[in-house]
Design a protein around this motif. Structure first.
Motif, short mmCIF file in Angstrom:
data_model
loop_
_atom_site.label_atom_id
_atom_site.label_comp_id
_atom_site.label_asym_id
_atom_site.label_seq_id
_atom_site.Cartn_x
_atom_site.Cartn_y
_atom_site.Cartn_z
N UNK A 41 92.79 84.54 68.32
CA UNK A 41 92.75 83.35 67.94
C UNK A 41 93.21 82.22 68.69
N UNK A 42 91.84 80.91 68.32
CA UNK A 42 92.22 79.67 68.97
C UNK A 42 93.18 79.12 69.19
N UNK A 43 94.56 78.73 70.23
CA UNK A 43 95.71 78.03 69.84
C UNK A 43 95.33 76.65 69.12
N UNK A 44 94.50 75.45 69.83
CA UNK A 44 94.23 74.93 70.53
C UNK A 44 92.82 74.00 69.01
N UNK B 121 88.11 85.29 53.29
CA UNK B 121 88.74 85.95 52.92
C UNK B 121 90.18 86.11 53.72
N UNK B 122 89.55 85.92 55.28
CA UNK B 122 90.80 86.58 56.16
C UNK B 122 91.44 85.04 55.68
N UNK C 182 94.66 80.68 61.55
CA UNK C 182 96.08 80.44 62.59
C UNK C 182 97.17 79.93 61.89
N UNK C 183 95.98 78.74 61.81
CA UNK C 183 96.67 77.25 61.01
C UNK C 183 97.63 77.38 59.98
N UNK C 184 96.74 78.31 58.70
CA UNK C 184 97.83 78.40 57.91
C UNK C 184 98.39 78.87 57.33
N UNK C 185 98.72 80.03 58.77
CA UNK C 185 99.24 81.33 58.35
C UNK C 185 100.62 80.26 59.71
N UNK D 232 88.37 83.33 64.09
CA UNK D 232 87.86 81.97 64.32
C UNK D 232 87.23 81.14 63.84
N UNK D 233 86.73 81.46 62.41
CA UNK D 233 85.25 81.23 61.79
C UNK D 233 86.95 80.38 60.56
N UNK D 234 85.70 79.32 60.46
CA UNK D 234 86.54 79.00 58.92
C UNK D 234 85.12 77.99 57.97
#
Length: 381
Positions: A135-138, A79-80, A115-118, A103-105
């Motif tokens: 959120x994890x930038x790396x 959902x997120x 974060x990657x998707x956005x 950061x859960x996937x």
């Protein structure tokens, strides 16, 4: 004054009320003191939980409660990510308030992070909320970070937000940095921002920062992104550095017919006769492809028409073989001579063999002999 108390009964902080417009603003001020973002803070007043949008009044005594992440199902994880990918800031805000770990996937499906998707889709508001939630930038998706994704798609504001949050502009396993991806796609302002970031990092210049990575300028030249080329040249990137295939920036631009890119490189002083690892010069590759305008530019820049590659082929030879009559005539007018290749085959013979009769007639009637041929013709019998 606004007094904030820990559950233990210790006073954490005191703020003048005029500095804070809302509970959200207060939580952001408390983050460095308590170590958790606003999504994991709750402020209670007289037993009631204050919403982030609530206004503050003084004097007030508030109790701070710090929350662990809530238990999260795979459906909530999906959902997120879906809300982040669609750019629904309101929905993302609500999910992060649970509070849910950003950061859960979904390990069993799309494993890219919210974060990657956005970042990939340019949703600035969502990116800002996820960054605020730590959120994890790396974290990488198919070897790329959120900064790679935003740079590749030219999302300038998102790139700026990620850099402000201290995202690293390191290379992926393919030796490509976010700057490479922005340059390949022609995103000038993103490339400029990334170059400025490099210049600020420890005082290093782009040449030092990019050492050991895939050369940028041949890539930008192959795509014909003239504005990127000029930007990189301003940053003092090596204008003659070859790519792994041995092509210099000028060779790459000539190969793919990018006239403006060739002109920019020549104006910057790129070596007009610098050969690839097989000895191919910009004039040879342009002649082989029949790029008349580029051949003209190179000849005007005094490129040598007599250069031979590792097989002994000249620009005239390859143009004759490929049937590019206009290029052949231009080379002849510039004084090119018919030099045989390493197998002894001349441009005239290959043009005849390939059925380019008009070119063969042009070579037979309009060509001055090569110096070597002249010397041989004058040697004693």
């Amino acid at each position: 004054m606004l007094h904030v108390w820990r559950i233990s009964g210790d006073e954490l902080a005191v703020f003048p009320p005029e500095q804070l417009s809302s509970v959200r603003a207060l939580k952001r001020r408390l983050e460095p003191l308590c170590g958790l973002p606003r999504f994991r803070q709750r402020l209670h007043q007289n037993g009631s939980d204050l919403e982030d949008d609530a206004e503050l009044s003084a004097p007030s005594h508030l109790q701070l409660v710090l929350l662990p992440f809530a238990g999260t199902s795979q459906e909530q994880v999906k959902e997120l990510r879906a809300a982040s990918a669609s750019g629904s800031g309101l929905k993302v805000e609500g999910i992060l308030q649970r509070p849910q770990d950003p950061n859960l996937v979904d390990e069993g499906g799309d494993a890219s992070s919210p974060l990657f998707a956005a970042s990939q889709r340019g949703h600035l508001e969502v990116v800002q909320k996820l960054l605020e939630a730590k959120a994890d930038l790396r974290r990488r998706e198919d070897s790329d970070t959120p900064l790679h994704a935003a740079s590749a798609d030219g999302h300038l504001e998102v790139v700026s937000a990620l850099l402000e949050a201290r995202a690293e502009s390191k290379s992926n396993p393919l030796r490509l940095t976010p700057l490479h991806l922005a340059s390949a796609s022609g995103h000038v302002e993103v490339a400029r921002l990334l170059l400025q970031r490099m210049a600020r990092e420890g005082g290093r210049d782009p040449k030092q920062h990019l050492q050991g990575l895939l050369p940028l300028l041949p890539m930008a030249s192959a795509y014909g992104h003239t504005a990127i080329i000029r930007l990189l040249l301003e940053a003092k990137v090596d204008k003659d550095l070859s790519d792994p295939l041995g092509l210099t920036p000028l060779c790459a631009a000539a190969q793919f017919g990018h006239v403006d890119a060739v002109r920019a490189l020549l104006e910057a002083g790129a070596d007009r006769d610098h050969g690839s690892h097989r000895g191919l010069t910009p004039l040879q590759v342009a002649s082989a492809q029949g790029h008349v305008a580029i051949v003209k530019l190179l000849l005007q820049a005094r490129a040598c028409s007599e250069k031979r590659d590792s097989r002994g082929l000249t620009a005239l030879w390859v143009a004759s073989q490929k049937g590019h009559g206009d290029v052949v005539r231009m080379l002849l007018d510039a004084g090119a001579t018919d030099q045989a290749n390493n197998l002894g085959q001349s441009a005239l013979s290959v043009a005849s063999q390939e059925g380019h009769a008009e070119i063969a007639r042009c070579l037979a009637t309009g060509l001055r002999p090569a110096p070597e041929a002249t010397l041989l013709s004058r040697s004693p019998q």
